[in-house]
Design an enzyme around this catalytic site. Structure first.
Site, short mmCIF file in Angstrom:
data_model
loop_
_atom_site.label_atom_id
_atom_site.label_comp_id
_atom_site.label_asym_id
_atom_site.label_seq_id
_atom_site.Cartn_x
_atom_site.Cartn_y
_atom_site.Cartn_z
N THR A 25 -11.01 -6.92 -3.91
CA THR A 25 -12.37 -6.91 -4.46
C THR A 25 -12.98 -5.51 -4.35
OG1 THR A 25 -13.14 -7.76 -2.31
CG2 THR A 25 -12.93 -9.36 -4.09
N ASP A 64 0.82 -1.22 0.00
CA ASP A 64 0.00 0.00 0.00
C ASP A 64 0.85 1.27 0.00
OD1 ASP A 64 -2.34 1.46 0.00
OD2 ASP A 64 -2.66 1.29 2.16
N ARG A 96 0.06 7.72 -2.75
CA ARG A 96 0.65 8.81 -1.96
C ARG A 96 2.10 9.04 -2.34
NH1 ARG A 96 -1.35 6.22 3.40
NH2 ARG A 96 -1.81 4.58 1.88
N HIS A 108 2.07 3.21 -9.13
CA HIS A 108 1.84 1.77 -9.31
C HIS A 108 3.01 1.12 -10.03
CE1 HIS A 108 -2.03 2.09 -7.53
NE2 HIS A 108 -2.57 2.82 -8.50
N LEU A 116 10.91 -20.10 -3.40
CA LEU A 116 9.79 -19.39 -2.77
C LEU A 116 8.45 -19.74 -3.41
CD1 LEU A 116 8.93 -16.93 -0.89
CD2 LEU A 116 9.12 -15.54 -2.95
N ARG A 147 -0.85 8.87 -10.41
CA ARG A 147 -0.91 7.65 -9.59
C ARG A 147 -0.32 6.45 -10.32
NH1 ARG A 147 -4.13 7.62 -5.05
NH2 ARG A 147 -4.49 5.39 -5.33
#
Ligand code: IPE
Ligand code: IPE
Ligand code: MG
Length: 236
Positions: free
Chosen positions: A67, A21, A25, A38, A131, A34
């Protein structure tokens, strides 16, 4: 059940789950769109996944799209899906890096080309021994539990056959250990519908760092903190 892997002197968590998250910002602080946040967050994700593989972590689950995230402007949703396409087209990297990838969430409603790329990525990495990476996409914890309960019903279980294992075995994470460590950067202190069943006994670690700024040394700091926790599981 609570296996731990030794790395040097340290005991790693078995399964780390991260809520990626703060992309928006991060971009805003830099007066960028934005979408740039991302893109930067996607780079951080790749770096952290590689790092987790390198230190011998067994399981990593990352929250990529919830969702609830469909509520965002169409342009932003499209942008995130486009980044996902780019990532999946590179998916032969998983194989090269020996990372076993699995997507968890309601994938049925995703665009067909993305579903095809997901099938390819999972298939390509299925023999990896490093992993185990879960990518939560169109994932919601309540949605997952509802889907599991529907399967309990369609499998015809009698009421006294419905126990915790009957539910857990029908979650997306069936067969995997629960996350023992959940990390949320960006200064928010909530789960946002992430792994709500599986996190029943997880340890939590929060940080004000925004996800695109999150570096392996932050993860190390978190793991060191985890190692100092006293986990009692209701005992003494
Ligand atoms: C996380 O960053 C990415 C997704 C939820 C897809 P955000 O986009 O939520 O960033 P903030 O919280 O607005 O800073
Ligand atoms: C959680 O972040 C979902 C992902 C990181 C994919 P959000 O930014 O959507 O969560 P809220 O809205 O702050 O709860
Ligand atoms: Mg957010």
């Amino acid at each position: 059940m609570f296996r731990h892997k030794h790395h040097g002197e340290r005991i790693l968590p078995e399964h780390i789950a991260i809520i990626m998250d703060g992309n928006g910002r991060w971009a805003k602080k830099r007066r960028l769109p934005r979408s740039a946040g991302h893109a930067a967050g996607a780079r951080t994700f790749k770096e952290i996944a590689r790092y987790c593989n390198r230190i011998g972590l067994h399981y990593l689950t990352v929250y990529a799209f919830s969702t609830e995230n469909w509520k965002r402007p169409q342009e932003e949703v499209d942008n995130i899906m486009e980044l996902l396409r780019d990532y999946l087209k590179d998916a032969k990297n998983f194989k090269d890096e020996n990372i076993l990838v699995k997507f968890i969430g309601n994938l049925a409603v995703l665009p067909q080309d993305i579903r095809d790329l997901i099938v390819d990525a999972e298939e390509n990495s299925k023999d990896a021994t490093g992993l185990k990476l879960n990518i939560a996409l169109n994932y919601g914890g309540r949605d997952e539990i509802v889907a599991a309960v529907r399967r309990v019903v369609s499998d015809g279980l009698a009421p006294d056959e419905v126990d915790e294992a009957a539910i857990a075995d029908r979650l997306y994470t069936a067969g995997q250990p629960d996350p023992d460590f959940i990390i949320r950067p960006s200064g928010e202190y909530r789960l946002s519908n992430y792994l709500i069943w599986q996190s029943a006994y997880a340890e939590f670690w929060f940080s004000d760092v925004l996800w695109p700024d999150f570096k392996p040394h932050h993860l190390e700091e978190a793991i060191d903190d985890f190692c100092r926790r006293n986990r009692r599981f209701g005992g003494v």
